[in-house]
Design an enzyme around this catalytic site. Structure first.
Site, mmCIF file in Angstrom:
data_model
loop_
_atom_site.group_PDB
_atom_site.id
_atom_site.type_symbol
_atom_site.label_atom_id
_atom_site.label_comp_id
_atom_site.label_asym_id
_atom_site.label_seq_id
_atom_site.Cartn_x
_atom_site.Cartn_y
_atom_site.Cartn_z
ATOM 1 N N HIS B 7 0.823 -1.216 0.000
ATOM 2 C CA HIS B 7 0.000 0.000 0.000
ATOM 3 C C HIS B 7 0.849 1.255 0.000
ATOM 4 O O HIS B 7 2.056 1.209 0.235
ATOM 5 C CB HIS B 7 -0.988 0.027 1.181
ATOM 6 C CG HIS B 7 -0.379 0.081 2.543
ATOM 7 N ND1 HIS B 7 -0.124 -1.057 3.300
ATOM 8 C CD2 HIS B 7 0.018 1.119 3.325
ATOM 9 C CE1 HIS B 7 0.394 -0.709 4.467
ATOM 10 N NE2 HIS B 7 0.496 0.618 4.513
ATOM 11 N N GLU B 43 -8.535 4.934 9.600
ATOM 12 C CA GLU B 43 -8.040 4.699 8.249
ATOM 13 C C GLU B 43 -9.078 4.057 7.350
ATOM 14 O O GLU B 43 -9.999 3.369 7.815
ATOM 15 C CB GLU B 43 -6.795 3.820 8.291
ATOM 16 C CG GLU B 43 -7.042 2.442 8.863
ATOM 17 C CD GLU B 43 -5.766 1.604 8.930
ATOM 18 O OE1 GLU B 43 -4.790 2.052 9.563
ATOM 19 O OE2 GLU B 43 -5.763 0.517 8.336
ATOM 20 N N GLN B 60 -3.971 3.572 1.473
ATOM 21 C CA GLN B 60 -4.369 3.623 2.880
ATOM 22 C C GLN B 60 -4.482 5.103 3.267
ATOM 23 O O GLN B 60 -3.458 5.788 3.340
ATOM 24 C CB GLN B 60 -3.315 2.925 3.745
ATOM 25 C CG GLN B 60 -3.638 2.906 5.233
ATOM 26 C CD GLN B 60 -2.478 2.326 6.037
ATOM 27 O OE1 GLN B 60 -1.356 2.798 5.932
ATOM 28 N NE2 GLN B 60 -2.752 1.305 6.827
ATOM 29 N N HIS B 84 3.891 7.223 3.917
ATOM 30 C CA HIS B 84 4.792 6.068 3.883
ATOM 31 C C HIS B 84 4.427 5.152 2.728
ATOM 32 O O HIS B 84 3.367 5.302 2.114
ATOM 33 C CB HIS B 84 4.745 5.292 5.215
ATOM 34 C CG HIS B 84 3.454 4.578 5.478
ATOM 35 N ND1 HIS B 84 2.379 5.165 6.116
ATOM 36 C CD2 HIS B 84 3.044 3.315 5.177
ATOM 37 C CE1 HIS B 84 1.383 4.296 6.203
ATOM 38 N NE2 HIS B 84 1.757 3.173 5.636
ATOM 39 N N GLU B 134 7.313 0.604 5.350
ATOM 40 C CA GLU B 134 6.640 -0.383 6.190
ATOM 41 C C GLU B 134 6.778 -1.759 5.545
ATOM 42 O O GLU B 134 6.788 -1.879 4.319
ATOM 43 C CB GLU B 134 5.162 0.005 6.304
ATOM 44 C CG GLU B 134 4.305 -0.926 7.133
ATOM 45 C CD GLU B 134 2.839 -0.483 7.189
ATOM 46 O OE1 GLU B 134 2.542 0.705 6.923
ATOM 47 O OE2 GLU B 134 1.982 -1.331 7.470
#
Lengths: 149, 149
Positions: B7, B43, B60, B84, B134
């Site tokens: 994502h 989210e 996201q 991110h 991530e």
């Protein structure tokens, strides 16, 4: 219709060093490299996965080739990091027109040449929640790699 | 082994407004929503495509739920935008250990709970060319949607 995350564009000061980081840290290999004189960037495409629409998702690592390029100016202001995101579509012309009709500023009157012979345009980040957003239609038969400097 | 772009995490001040932007502009629909109290975020996951490793790629969208959350602080400093990027792996524990052994700072000692029951960790952006990165291992059977507040 946007059918995939085509790539994440990451701006860096040193392309070779950044390519080596992604290779040694994650095992991602260079799929394609090129210089886009119009955009003022040297770039490396790292293919991460294929996608359910028949395309693929890449990381696009970007190093400016001249100080007056938009990526050079962006790096001077922001430092290294995620520069833009790109969605893939079979019809960049139609989608750009549709999105423009909704009041989002499209930066090019006509799509221009992107990575690997694709046709691309950009949407104004101020109209997209701070996200510089690219639309991409891949060239027919693209995705087979190669190095075209 | 990292096998997909899982994502792109986008920070916003108003989740409902941002969800509506992505729906009305691109036709992207909400696949899942949740609140992650530990991360201090509300989210929405928008599924964009499926991926060749059997997973999927999402946007996201993240709205902070409290002023001391990392996303709230990031928004105060940077404004809205890409917060991110996340890579999917079948083995977040093994990959995090491997990446840590290469000198990249891994932010959690053990993976924590992410979206849709996934297990996640983060790499320090200063060790990753300015990119907060991530790593995600999806929960078994994840990806079928639903709303779990």
């Amino acid at each position: 219709m946007l059918t995939r995350i085509d790539h994440i564009g990451i701006a860096c000061f040193d392309l070779d060093k950044t390519v080596e980081f992604y290779r040694s840290t994650y095992g991602f290999e260079v799929f394609h490299t090129e210089v886009n004189e119009e955009q003022g960037v040297r770039e490396a495409m790292l293919k991460i996965n294929e996608t359910s629409d028949g395309g693929a998702s890449y990381l696009q690592l970007l190093e400016p080739t001249r100080e007056d390029s938009t990526v050079a100016k962006w790096l001077a202001k922001n430092g290294e990091g995620v520069h833009h995101i790109a969605f893939g579509t079979a019809d960049v012309d139609g989608d750009a027109a549709d999105i423009r009709s909704k009041g989002v500023r499209v930066l090019y009157d006509e799509p221009r040449r992107g990575s690997m012979g694709s046709r691309i345009t950009f949407l104004h980040p101020k109209d997209c929640g701070g996200v510089l957003t690219e639309l991409v239609t891949a060239a027919p038969g693209a995705g087979h790699g190669g190095t075209h400097e």
